[in-house]
Design a protein around this motif. Structure first.
Motif, PDB file in Angstrom:
ATOM      1  N   LEU A   8       0.161   1.044   3.687  1.00 29.63           N
ATOM      2  CA  LEU A   8       0.551   1.016   2.281  1.00 29.63           C
ATOM      3  C   LEU A   8       1.465  -0.182   2.052  1.00 29.63           C
ATOM      4  N   ILE A   9       0.894  -1.250   1.499  1.00 35.40           N
ATOM      5  CA  ILE A   9       1.640  -2.473   1.220  1.00 35.40           C
ATOM      6  C   ILE A   9       1.744  -2.619  -0.291  1.00 35.40           C
ATOM      7  N   PHE A  10       2.945  -2.578  -0.814  1.00 39.00           N
ATOM      8  CA  PHE A  10       3.193  -2.819  -2.237  1.00 39.00           C
ATOM      9  C   PHE A  10       3.654  -4.269  -2.375  1.00 39.00           C
ATOM     10  N   SER A  11       2.858  -5.111  -3.037  1.00 36.27           N
ATOM     11  CA  SER A  11       3.214  -6.526  -3.150  1.00 36.27           C
ATOM     12  C   SER A  11       2.535  -7.147  -4.365  1.00 36.27           C
ATOM     13  N   ASP A  12       3.081  -8.285  -4.788  1.00 33.66           N
ATOM     14  CA  ASP A  12       2.501  -9.057  -5.888  1.00 33.66           C
ATOM     15  C   ASP A  12       1.593 -10.165  -5.394  1.00 33.66           C
TER      16      ASP A  12
END
Length: 245
Positions: free
Chosen positions: A37-41
């Protein structure tokens, strides 16, 4: 312990993409994860890995909201390892199946009483049931510090629901933050540890710190850099000076 417990890897970062990717790759090379789970822009910074599109994280409250409410919405495995660019796996041989006995593990904090000494959230172990319960118990509005919220404010209610927080001895084996310990740990958290962790590539570390970190937290890095890699310490000082000009 059952033969199989599913495990996720979680990180949220929109500032230090290269170092966050390094943290993720180090963990993936160290052990198996059933979900990432990678939360990134910036999905391209994590080539080949799934990324949950996320607007720029512009405050600690925004990060904490993802770490509490966002993680609860996306987590599908039994447990999750939360990591950051300055907190990840050091030595997979120090992993213990005893970790599965606990709903929360994080490095001990100094100066806390025996009921509130665990633990740091930057590199932490959480069960899905704790993640979901913490999100449900969190009042509406901004979250100041997510690990303090879980380990201090919500801890009595979480323990009343059967959640188990690791004792200090287990937490000290799981991770080190401050102070240092005279034995190996599974992981670490703390900007001041990065010169030691990147001792074979100190220029890589300095070159990929964000301007925000350089301006606000370079003092945490300089003492160790000056000892381990003097040339890289000068490189860091030069960046500080350029940003201050």
């Amino acid at each position: 312990m059952p033969n199989k417990r599913s495990l996720s890897l979680f990180i949220a970062d929109t500032d230090l993409h290269v170092l966050a990717n390094q943290a993720v790759r180090q963990c993936l090379a160290s052990m198996h994860f059933d979900e990432v789970l990678i939360f990134s822009d910036l999905p391209e910074a994590f080539e080949g890995l799934p990324v949950i599109p996320t607007p720029k994280i512009r405050s600690i409250e925004a990060y904490n909201d993802i770490a509490v409410r966002g993680l609860a919405q996306h987590l599908r495995t039994d447990f999750v390892l939360t990591v950051q660019y300055d907190g990840f796996i050091l030595d997979s041989k120090e992993f213990s199946p005893h970790f599965y006995h606990y709903d929360y593990i994080g490095a001990p904090w100094p100066g806390q009483d025996e009921h509130n000494d665990v633990g740091n959230g930057g590199f932490s172990w959480r069960s899905r049931r704790l993640v979901q319960a913490a999100a449900a118990l969190t009042p509406p509005g901004p979250i100041d510090v997510e690990d303090l919220l879980i380990c201090q404010r919500l801890r009595p209610e979480l323990e009343a629901q059967g959640m188990r927080f690791a004792p200090r001895a287990v937490a000290s084996h799981f991770s080190v933050e401050f102070p240092a310990v005279p034995y190996p740990t599974f992981g670490f958290h703390g900007l001041f540890w990065l010169p030691q962790v990147y001792r074979n590539a100190p220029d890589f570390l300095v070159d990929h710190l964000s301007d925000r970190i350089i301006q606000s937290r370079s003092g945490f890095l300089l003492p160790a850099l000056e000892q381990l890699a003097p040339a890289s310490a000068e490189r860091l000082k030069a960046r500080v000076q350029r940003l201050a000009a």
